[in-house]
Motif scaffolding. Structure first.
Motif, PDB file in Angstrom:
ATOM      1  N   PHE A  81       0.979  -1.207  -0.102  1.00  0.00           N
ATOM      2  CA  PHE A  81      -0.054  -0.060   0.174  1.00  0.00           C
ATOM      3  C   PHE A  81       1.055   1.310   0.021  1.00  0.00           C
ATOM      4  CE2 PHE A  81      -3.074  -2.885   2.139  1.00  0.00           C
ATOM      5  CZ  PHE A  81      -4.236  -2.946   1.073  1.00  0.00           C
ATOM      6  N   LEU A 125      -4.691   7.974   0.067  1.00  0.00           N
ATOM      7  CA  LEU A 125      -5.446   6.804  -0.232  1.00  0.00           C
ATOM      8  C   LEU A 125      -6.311   6.629  -1.380  1.00  0.00           C
ATOM      9  CD1 LEU A 125      -6.608   6.045   3.828  1.00  0.00           C
ATOM     10  CD2 LEU A 125      -5.184   4.822   2.439  1.00  0.00           C
ATOM     11  N   ASP A 126      -6.711   7.691  -1.603  1.00  0.00           N
ATOM     12  CA  ASP A 126      -7.664   7.558  -2.983  1.00  0.00           C
ATOM     13  C   ASP A 126      -6.968   7.144  -4.108  1.00  0.00           C
ATOM     14  OD1 ASP A 126     -10.216   8.172  -2.186  1.00  0.00           O
ATOM     15  OD2 ASP A 126      -9.963  10.364  -2.115  1.00  0.00           O
ATOM     16  N   THR A 148      -3.978   5.658  -4.049  1.00  0.00           N
ATOM     17  CA  THR A 148      -3.686   4.133  -3.721  1.00  0.00           C
ATOM     18  C   THR A 148      -4.618   3.177  -4.111  1.00  0.00           C
ATOM     19  OG1 THR A 148      -2.472   4.861  -1.907  1.00  0.00           O
ATOM     20  CG2 THR A 148      -2.889   2.698  -1.798  1.00  0.00           C
ATOM     21  N   PHE A 149      -6.120   3.613  -3.865  1.00  0.00           N
ATOM     22  CA  PHE A 149      -7.151   2.866  -4.148  1.00  0.00           C
ATOM     23  C   PHE A 149      -7.488   2.936  -5.756  1.00  0.00           C
ATOM     24  CE2 PHE A 149     -11.773   2.045  -4.923  1.00  0.00           C
ATOM     25  CZ  PHE A 149     -11.764   0.663  -4.552  1.00  0.00           C
ATOM     26  N   ILE A 209      -4.476   0.410  -7.212  1.00  0.00           N
ATOM     27  CA  ILE A 209      -4.616  -0.918  -7.097  1.00  0.00           C
ATOM     28  C   ILE A 209      -5.905  -1.536  -7.728  1.00  0.00           C
ATOM     29  CG2 ILE A 209      -5.318  -2.663  -4.951  1.00  0.00           C
ATOM     30  CD1 ILE A 209      -3.485  -0.900  -3.248  1.00  0.00           C
ATOM     31  N   ALA A 248     -15.641   1.888  -7.672  1.00  0.00           N
ATOM     32  CA  ALA A 248     -15.322   0.944  -6.292  1.00  0.00           C
ATOM     33  C   ALA A 248     -16.439  -0.216  -6.379  1.00  0.00           C
ATOM     34  CB  ALA A 248     -15.813   1.780  -4.905  1.00  0.00           C
TER      35      ALA A 248
END
Lengths: 243, 295, 353
Positions: free
Chosen positions: C77, C264-265, C267-268, C271, C327
């Motif tokens: 991450f 985080l955004d 990263t998401f 991924i 998402a």
């Protein structure tokens, strides 16, 4: 005699490897049946499949006339089948008492459950002495007693034991087998799997020799020990299974 | 000394208590299904939004609704997302929970936009009381007491009820417990419900402390609680609770004691601590018994 | 079947044999696809070009992420943090001294006064990311599973906190503005091709084959003499270098840096791209970027509003829907096709193999 457990053409696969091939076994009410065979013969797969831990690739398993092949594993105990798996599997962080109480998960007759627990604690004073200690601290033999008692707490019709003598000293093994005989005398049918052929032959009414996932030979202690093929069935003939 | 000390400790424990409850919520689910549940953040955020939506209603109504919303959300995510993945490797489950978390978070942004919303669910607790000669914020005191009460209640539940026994058994050896008749779906659902209850309480207390909610409301607290569960030992509930308190207390004390230049970095130290724990005590400070796979 | 595991004796000197050339087919196809997109997009208007350029930067990032996470099977991450390092290092080296003086007060004198060539800045950014990865990775490469996930997440958070609060050097929570914007569709496209080549050459190396063996069965690989920590570290450092370069391009594309852009955004998002395409192949990484970028673009257009031909009404989706759909798609892929679209296979002339 009526067949309590009836296994027909049972085949179990891990990937492409057959752990069991076309296995037929009958266990009648009140019997002790033993399955012997070397390491990797498929003994554990057999018990695991009956209990619903491992899915079967083919065949049927009938218990008291009911098909139990696809039952989720937490239901098999509700049908009356209790498994004592290999390596004992006490719940190590739970106390001895809690382990016993958990054995009665499927029962709701609390006073009777208490009485049963008392009975086991009377029978095994060492368990009474250590009832509030984590089960993980018991010795191997004590753990074996505990898991058998725990399995019996569900009041099963059929008790299945996987290598109950594994890793125990001879005196403890005697005790374990005494317990198995006593259990049968109380009316519980028993299916026991062993590498320790002598013990398993001695205690059982009938014995099957399993090797390479196939039943090689069946009979009583007398007929098997007189059978010239016995040693070959137990130790050899792996090539047949691999083919 | 004494008059400064007590408020600081109440402060530290009110923060630590929230982390402890959150860490327990994560730990409960982890211990029965080896799921490190990122979406716990939304188990906290969504009930906080319920408080915002129902802020015109009596406190009892809005708080009950918050609890209900949290429980329903937890059960729905369990059924729809995590149940199909049961038994898959923990790393994939972690990514899945990350996805669930992002999905719900973005639904919230979609429904409410991403600006902060004011909430004040516990307005009755504004003000302070005298405690051992010191003035203590009533809300913070309530937080500490609530956390302690819940910890005790959870302990009693786990220790003395049949459900609790089944959950502890499942945490130690899931397959063996099922062989004894413990129903997997029921144990896991219980874990999710308990986790959601704790999350709802955190939502109420934490939003009362901050005074607002936003889509990342739960995330900030959950990320730190993750740390706490790792420090305490993944899968060990006592460890999670202690870890939570520890992280809260350490972080509050760092805030009070670090030189002002370094204060903004205090959480970096906490995360550094996690990495160190993972490296040198991968089972945490209080290793879980019977935890099958090593991390 | 996963092709690389069929032949374990990958050697660069065998690439000139017919078999060796066949092994290069996936690389060839991927490079041609990216080059074709680059050439086609260069004919479009400036707005579309910028979209495609941004897609190339995502591609570099995801390839960097793939190099470690795909080949090792270990969660990571932290990669966006390495993007950040690349971006900030290059920014500090290439911004005009006057601009630095207004925003950043705590820079050392030599840095405050200096302005390096963009190429020097870019390489420095990439190598700085690699160097930090070496230091950070050395201890944490021992971890697998959830431990690795939480440790790398902690690394990301530490980077985020440090960058966000080291105000005198990074600008802190405010935006860092005034980066030279030299990124074009050409250099971004070429960099994307470069990243693909680098990842492919690495993935055919002995080191990576050993790493892939450890992904399938760590214990067996160790028993067979694979030095798992070392091989992981190699991939981690190489991946960080590529991500660092991606960060450089990101910064000099936008001209502005915000720490939120490295948390985080994104990263998401990255991924998701890798998981949707299929984490275990380079084709998956590339395909994931193409699919998700295209989808994002369509959803964005839909949020702006599309006028349908022949109908006197505009089709308009509410704002924020795109993120929800993305998402949901990620969740759907994990639930129903956990190996991603490619199923972990590389593309060949006969389709996915």
């Amino acid at each position: 005699m009526t067949a309590l457990l009836e296994i027909r053409n049972l085949t179990v696969q891990y990937g492409r490897i057959n752990a069991l091939t076309d296995v037929d076994i009958d266990v009648s009410e009140g019997e002790i049946v033993s399955i012997i065979g070397p390491n990797g013969a498929g003994k554990t797969s057999l018990l695991s499949t009956i209990a619903g831990v491992v899915p079967a690739a083919g065949g049927t398993i009938t218990f008291r006339g009911e098909d139990i092949l696809r039952l989720p594993l937490e239901e098999s105990v509700r049908k009356g089948i209790a498994l004592v798996p290999e390596g004992r599997h006490v719940l190590p962080g739970l106390t001895v008492l809690e382990n016993l109480r958990l054995g009665a998960t499927i029962r709701s007759d609390t006073p009777e459950v208490r009485r049963d627990i008392e009975r086991f604690l009377d029978a095994f004073p060492i368990l009474r002495e250590r009832r509030n200690e984590p089960a993980g601290r018991l010795s191997g033999g004590e753990q074996q007693m505990l898991v058998i008692a725990r399995a019996l707490m569900s009041r099963p019709r059929l008790l299945m034991l996987d290598e109950p003598s594994l890793g125990l000293g001879p005196q403890i093994v005697d005790k374990v087998y005494d317990m198995i005989s006593d259990t049968r005398d109380q009316g519980v049918t028993i299916l026991v799997v062993e590498q320790n052929a002598r013990r398993a032959l001695a205690v059982a009414d009938r014995t099957h020799v399993l090797n390479g996932g196939i039943i090689r030979l069946s009979g009583t202690a007398e007929t098997l020990s007189g059978d010239p093929d016995f040693e070959a069935a137990y130790f050899g003939l792996r090539s047949v299974a691999d083919g | 000394m004494g008059s400064a000390f007590i408020p600081i400790m109440i402060d530290a424990f009110s923060v630590g208590g929230l982390y402890a409850l959150t860490a327990l919520g994560i730990g409960l689910i982890f211990s029965v299904m080896r799921l490190a549940n990122f979406a716990h953040a939304e188990f906290v955020t969504v009930p906080a939004y319920a408080l915002f939506v129902l802020s015109d209603h009596p406190v009892v109504v809005s708080i009950s609704a918050a609890v209900l919303v949290a429980v329903v959300l937890a059960l729905v995510t369990e059924r729809a997302a995590f149940r199909p993945l049961r038994g898959i490797d923990p790393a994939t489950m972690l990514i899945a929970s990350f996805a669930v978390s992002m999905f719900i978070q973005r639904l919230l942004v979609f429904a409410f936009d991403s600006r902060i919303k004011p909430v004040n669910p516990l307005a009755v607790l504004d003000g302070s009381v005298a405690l051992f000669g010191a003035q203590v914020n009533l809300l913070k005191l309530t937080t500490v007491i609530t956390c302690l009460v819940l910890l005790i209640a959870l302990t009693v539940f786990l220790k003395y009820t049949r459900f609790g026994l089944e959950m502890r058994a499942a945490a130690e050896d899931f397959t063996m417990s099922r062989l004894l008749g413990v129903r997997a779906n029921r144990v896991i659902a219980t874990a999710f419900v308990l986790s959601a209850l704790l999350a709802a309480v955190v939502a109420v207390l934490f939003s009362a402390q901050t005074g607002f909610v936003h889509p990342r409301f739960g995330l900030q607290i959950v990320i730190i609680a993750f740390v706490a569960t790792v420090i305490g030992g993944l899968g060990n509930l006592l460890g999670a609770a202690v870890g939570g308190f520890l992280v809260g207390v350490v972080s509050t004390l760092l805030q009070a004691l670090l030189p002002p230049d370094l204060r903004p970095f205090r959480e970096a130290f906490v995360f550094l601590l996690v990495i160190l724990v993972l490296l040198f005590r991968p089972q945490g400070l209080f290793p879980a018994r019977g935890l099958k796979e090593r991390i | 079947m996963i092709r690389h595991e069929a032949d374990t004796s990958a050697r660069s000197d065998r690439w000139l044999t017919p078999d060796g050339l066949a092994r290069l087919v996936p690389l060839f196809i991927l490079v041609v696809v990216v080059a074709a997109v680059m050439l086609a997009a260069s004919q479009l208007g400036i707005v579309q070009q910028r979209r495609v350029t941004f897609g190339f930067i995502s591609l570099i990032t995801v390839v960097g992420l793939y190099v470690f996470m795909g080949n090792s099977g270990v969660l990571n991450f932290s990669f966006v943090g390495f993007m950040a390092i690349g971006a900030y290092v290059s920014a500090l080296l290439t911004m005009r001294p006057q601009v630095k003086a207004t925003f950043l007060r705590d820079l050392p004198d030599w840095l405050a006064a200096a302005q390096f060539d963009p190429v020097v800045g870019a390489l420095a950014g990439g190598f700085a990311a690699a160097l930090v990865a070496l230091v950070v990775g050395l201890p944490i490469m021992r971890l697998s599973g959830i431990g690795a996930g939480i440790a790398t997440l902690s690394v990301l958070i530490i980077f985020y906190i440090v960058l966000g609060n080291w105000t005198g050097v990074t600008g802190g929570q405010r935006s860092l503005m005034g980066l030279p914007t030299y990124v074009t569709i050409w250099n971004a496209g070429l960099a994307a091709i470069g990243a693909i080549v680098l990842a492919f050459v690495y993935q055919e190396s002995r080191s990576c084959l050993a790493l892939r063996a450890s992904r399938e069965d760590e214990v067996a690989a160790r028993a067979a003499g694979v030095r798992v920590v070392r091989e992981r570290l190699t991939a981690f450092v190489l991946g960080a270098f590529i991500c660092g370069m991606a960060g450089v391009f990101y910064g000099h594309f936008l001209g502005t840096l915000r720490v939120e852009n490295f948390y985080l955004d994104p990263t998401f998002l990255y991924i998701t791209m890798l998981v949707v395409g299929g984490m275990r192949s380079l084709t998956g990484a590339v395909l994931g970027v193409i699919v998700i970028s295209t989808l994002t673009e369509l959803l964005r257009l839909l949020e702006i509003g599309v006028r349908l031909p022949g109908i006197d009404a505009a089709l308009k989706a509410p704002a924020g829907l795109g993120d929800v759909v993305l998402a949901a798609m990620m969740l759907g892929i994990i639930l129903f096709r956990p190996q991603g679209i490619t199923g972990g296979r590389e593309i060949t002339l006969r389709g996915l193999r």
